[in-house]
Design a protein around this motif. Sequence first.
Motif, PDB file in Angstrom:
ATOM      1  N   TRP A   1       0.830  -1.210   0.000  1.00  0.00           N
ATOM      2  CA  TRP A   1       0.000   0.000   0.000  1.00  0.00           C
ATOM      3  C   TRP A   1       0.859   1.251   0.000  1.00  0.00           C
ATOM      4  CZ3 TRP A   1      -5.209   1.700   1.449  1.00  0.00           C
ATOM      5  CH2 TRP A   1      -6.193   0.742   1.160  1.00  0.00           C
ATOM      6  N   SER A   2       1.871   1.270   0.839  1.00  0.00           N
ATOM      7  CA  SER A   2       2.727   2.456   0.945  1.00  0.00           C
ATOM      8  C   SER A   2       3.354   2.791  -0.404  1.00  0.00           C
ATOM      9  CB  SER A   2       3.810   2.212   2.000  1.00  0.00           C
ATOM     10  OG  SER A   2       4.612   3.354   2.157  1.00  0.00           O
ATOM     11  N   GLU A   3       3.861   1.775  -1.083  1.00  0.00           N
ATOM     12  CA  GLU A   3       4.466   1.998  -2.398  1.00  0.00           C
ATOM     13  C   GLU A   3       3.417   2.414  -3.423  1.00  0.00           C
ATOM     14  OE1 GLU A   3       6.859  -0.455  -5.919  1.00  0.00           O
ATOM     15  OE2 GLU A   3       6.510  -1.402  -3.961  1.00  0.00           O
ATOM     16  N   GLY A   4       2.294   1.715  -3.427  1.00  0.00           N
ATOM     17  CA  GLY A   4       1.265   1.984  -4.425  1.00  0.00           C
ATOM     18  C   GLY A   4       0.655   3.365  -4.305  1.00  0.00           C
TER      19      GLY A   4
ATOM     20  N   VAL B   1      -4.236  12.244  -6.385  1.00  0.00           N
ATOM     21  CA  VAL B   1      -5.548  12.378  -5.750  1.00  0.00           C
ATOM     22  C   VAL B   1      -6.636  12.344  -6.823  1.00  0.00           C
ATOM     23  CG1 VAL B   1      -7.059  13.924  -4.438  1.00  0.00           C
ATOM     24  CG2 VAL B   1      -4.666  13.640  -3.766  1.00  0.00           C
ATOM     25  N   GLY B   2      -7.661  11.545  -6.569  1.00  0.00           N
ATOM     26  CA  GLY B   2      -8.733  11.362  -7.551  1.00  0.00           C
ATOM     27  C   GLY B   2      -8.574  10.087  -8.353  1.00  0.00           C
ATOM     28  N   SER B   3      -7.426   9.410  -8.191  1.00  0.00           N
ATOM     29  CA  SER B   3      -7.162   8.177  -8.943  1.00  0.00           C
ATOM     30  C   SER B   3      -7.836   6.978  -8.279  1.00  0.00           C
ATOM     31  CB  SER B   3      -5.665   7.906  -9.024  1.00  0.00           C
ATOM     32  OG  SER B   3      -5.004   8.911  -9.747  1.00  0.00           O
ATOM     33  N   LYS B   4      -8.059   5.974  -9.106  1.00  0.00           N
ATOM     34  CA  LYS B   4      -8.518   4.682  -8.614  1.00  0.00           C
ATOM     35  C   LYS B   4      -7.634   3.606  -9.238  1.00  0.00           C
ATOM     36  CE  LYS B   4     -12.539   1.674  -8.026  1.00  0.00           C
ATOM     37  NZ  LYS B   4     -13.992   1.472  -8.302  1.00  0.00           N
ATOM     38  N   TYR B   5      -6.948   2.843  -8.390  1.00  0.00           N
ATOM     39  CA  TYR B   5      -6.040   1.795  -8.845  1.00  0.00           C
ATOM     40  C   TYR B   5      -6.502   0.446  -8.285  1.00  0.00           C
ATOM     41  CZ  TYR B   5      -2.262   4.989 -10.412  1.00  0.00           C
ATOM     42  OH  TYR B   5      -1.500   5.940 -11.073  1.00  0.00           O
ATOM     43  N   LYS B   6      -6.074  -0.602  -8.959  1.00  0.00           N
ATOM     44  CA  LYS B   6      -6.219  -1.948  -8.428  1.00  0.00           C
ATOM     45  C   LYS B   6      -4.811  -2.455  -8.127  1.00  0.00           C
ATOM     46  CE  LYS B   6      -9.237  -4.797 -10.222  1.00  0.00           C
ATOM     47  NZ  LYS B   6     -10.153  -5.129  -9.073  1.00  0.00           N
ATOM     48  N   PHE B   7      -4.567  -2.831  -6.885  1.00  0.00           N
ATOM     49  CA  PHE B   7      -3.265  -3.355  -6.455  1.00  0.00           C
ATOM     50  C   PHE B   7      -3.308  -4.884  -6.390  1.00  0.00           C
ATOM     51  CE2 PHE B   7      -2.620   0.660  -3.644  1.00  0.00           C
ATOM     52  CZ  PHE B   7      -2.225   1.389  -4.759  1.00  0.00           C
TER      53      PHE B   7
ATOM     54  N   TYR C   1       2.640 -11.637  -1.072  1.00  0.00           N
ATOM     55  CA  TYR C   1       2.574 -11.784   0.389  1.00  0.00           C
ATOM     56  C   TYR C   1       3.696 -11.051   1.112  1.00  0.00           C
ATOM     57  CZ  TYR C   1       6.415 -15.206   0.689  1.00  0.00           C
ATOM     58  OH  TYR C   1       7.650 -15.806   0.665  1.00  0.00           O
ATOM     59  N   HIS C   2       4.901 -10.981   0.505  1.00  0.00           N
ATOM     60  CA  HIS C   2       6.012 -10.340   1.208  1.00  0.00           C
ATOM     61  C   HIS C   2       5.862  -8.818   1.270  1.00  0.00           C
ATOM     62  CE1 HIS C   2       7.366 -10.113  -3.014  1.00  0.00           C
ATOM     63  NE2 HIS C   2       8.040  -9.044  -2.636  1.00  0.00           N
ATOM     64  N   LEU C   3       4.932  -8.258   0.496  1.00  0.00           N
ATOM     65  CA  LEU C   3       4.628  -6.824   0.580  1.00  0.00           C
ATOM     66  C   LEU C   3       3.304  -6.595   1.314  1.00  0.00           C
ATOM     67  CD1 LEU C   3       5.507  -5.665  -3.061  1.00  0.00           C
ATOM     68  CD2 LEU C   3       6.965  -5.605  -1.025  1.00  0.00           C
ATOM     69  N   ALA C   4       2.703  -7.698   1.797  1.00  0.00           N
ATOM     70  CA  ALA C   4       1.421  -7.594   2.505  1.00  0.00           C
ATOM     71  C   ALA C   4       1.611  -8.009   3.971  1.00  0.00           C
ATOM     72  CB  ALA C   4       0.375  -8.455   1.794  1.00  0.00           C
ATOM     73  N   TYR C   5       0.952  -9.084   4.388  1.00  0.00           N
ATOM     74  CA  TYR C   5       1.023  -9.484   5.792  1.00  0.00           C
ATOM     75  C   TYR C   5       1.952 -10.666   6.032  1.00  0.00           C
ATOM     76  CZ  TYR C   5      -2.794  -6.223   6.409  1.00  0.00           C
ATOM     77  OH  TYR C   5      -3.546  -5.081   6.432  1.00  0.00           O
ATOM     78  N   GLY C   6       2.717 -11.040   5.004  1.00  0.00           N
ATOM     79  CA  GLY C   6       3.808 -11.977   5.161  1.00  0.00           C
ATOM     80  C   GLY C   6       3.422 -13.351   5.657  1.00  0.00           C
ATOM     81  N   GLU C   7       4.321 -13.932   6.444  1.00  0.00           N
ATOM     82  CA  GLU C   7       4.151 -15.308   6.901  1.00  0.00           C
ATOM     83  C   GLU C   7       3.193 -15.419   8.086  1.00  0.00           C
ATOM     84  OE1 GLU C   7       8.017 -15.561   9.871  1.00  0.00           O
ATOM     85  OE2 GLU C   7       8.237 -16.157   7.769  1.00  0.00           O
TER      86      GLU C   7
ATOM     87  N   VAL D   1      -8.475   0.522  -4.763  1.00  0.00           N
ATOM     88  CA  VAL D   1      -8.157   1.673  -3.919  1.00  0.00           C
ATOM     89  C   VAL D   1      -8.455   2.974  -4.670  1.00  0.00           C
ATOM     90  CG1 VAL D   1      -6.365   2.869  -2.618  1.00  0.00           C
ATOM     91  CG2 VAL D   1      -6.322   0.367  -2.769  1.00  0.00           C
ATOM     92  N   GLU D   2      -9.212   3.842  -4.029  1.00  0.00           N
ATOM     93  CA  GLU D   2      -9.466   5.183  -4.563  1.00  0.00           C
ATOM     94  C   GLU D   2      -8.850   6.203  -3.610  1.00  0.00           C
ATOM     95  OE1 GLU D   2     -13.174   7.978  -6.139  1.00  0.00           O
ATOM     96  OE2 GLU D   2     -13.566   6.119  -5.048  1.00  0.00           O
ATOM     97  N   LEU D   3      -7.946   7.025  -4.112  1.00  0.00           N
ATOM     98  CA  LEU D   3      -7.291   8.055  -3.299  1.00  0.00           C
ATOM     99  C   LEU D   3      -8.154   9.305  -3.319  1.00  0.00           C
ATOM    100  CD1 LEU D   3      -4.954   9.100  -1.623  1.00  0.00           C
ATOM    101  CD2 LEU D   3      -3.706   9.566  -3.754  1.00  0.00           C
ATOM    102  N   LEU D   4      -8.792   9.589  -2.180  1.00  0.00           N
ATOM    103  CA  LEU D   4      -9.754  10.683  -2.109  1.00  0.00           C
ATOM    104  C   LEU D   4      -9.095  12.028  -1.861  1.00  0.00           C
ATOM    105  CD1 LEU D   4     -12.471   8.891   0.046  1.00  0.00           C
ATOM    106  CD2 LEU D   4     -12.398   9.127  -2.444  1.00  0.00           C
ATOM    107  N   GLU D   5      -8.113  12.052  -0.951  1.00  0.00           N
ATOM    108  CA  GLU D   5      -7.439  13.323  -0.659  1.00  0.00           C
ATOM    109  C   GLU D   5      -6.192  13.108   0.158  1.00  0.00           C
ATOM    110  OE1 GLU D   5      -9.010  15.938   2.537  1.00  0.00           O
ATOM    111  OE2 GLU D   5     -10.779  14.627   2.456  1.00  0.00           O
ATOM    112  N   ILE D   6      -5.327  14.095   0.144  1.00  0.00           N
ATOM    113  CA  ILE D   6      -4.222  14.186   1.087  1.00  0.00           C
ATOM    114  C   ILE D   6      -4.704  15.087   2.210  1.00  0.00           C
ATOM    115  CG2 ILE D   6      -1.847  14.940   1.443  1.00  0.00           C
ATOM    116  CD1 ILE D   6      -1.364  14.454  -1.544  1.00  0.00           C
TER     117      ILE D   6
END
Length: 241
Positions: A191-194, A200-206, A210-216, A233-238
Amino acid sequence: MKKILLLSAVCLLALSPAEAQKKKNKKAGKEEAPVFIMSNAVDSMSYALGISVGNDLLTNFENIPGGEYNTNVFLKGFETALKKDSALMTNEFAQEFFQSYMMKAYEKETEAKIAAGEKFLAENKEKEGVIETASGLQYIVEREGNGAIPAENDVVKVSYEGFLLDGTKFDSSIERNEPLEFPVNQVIQGWSEGLQLMKVGSKYKFFIPYHLAYGERGAGNVIPPYSTLIFDVELLEIVPQ
């Protein structure tokens, strides 16, 4: 297993007049929750303990790697131990065998989960519109916004839904009608990287390995260990600080 416990209870325990009254109420159209009134406190305690232990065991069964177990054979071993009869295994051997089996089963299940995630991502990155970063994060731009791009230390407000590879939806701010605010650097790495790729205003699908998520470890009972995850994910605002 529940059926076996209930049959045993019926054989051992007598119903009180209150139970007979309950049956009359049922005939009269009055629905009541089934309640067994035992003949004495020890029987009631014993039955309650059986229910408690049975429910705990059922949870353990469901969490066995691979999901395979034999209830009938388990009950034979359980009864043998309670009666202190001669067993096919010593207690020491049984514990060692169980631990060895669980370790091997867990390793096998883990390898299968990792392989499934890798297979999915390998096939997914060949699809039109999918972009893969150096870390292994994959994403699709579903809508490009025209606002600012958040930095690592910014706080953002997003709307999102999260899915496992089998399509299970494990979280949704949309269904709660509650966008989420958080610092970009205090979420999972994917999420941090994505988020730092989005305006702002974008909508992405990530698509997050697993190693970039919740791992083992996974996340509670919701996200299993070694899970590849999919997020809309939709980025609404900063959020101004």
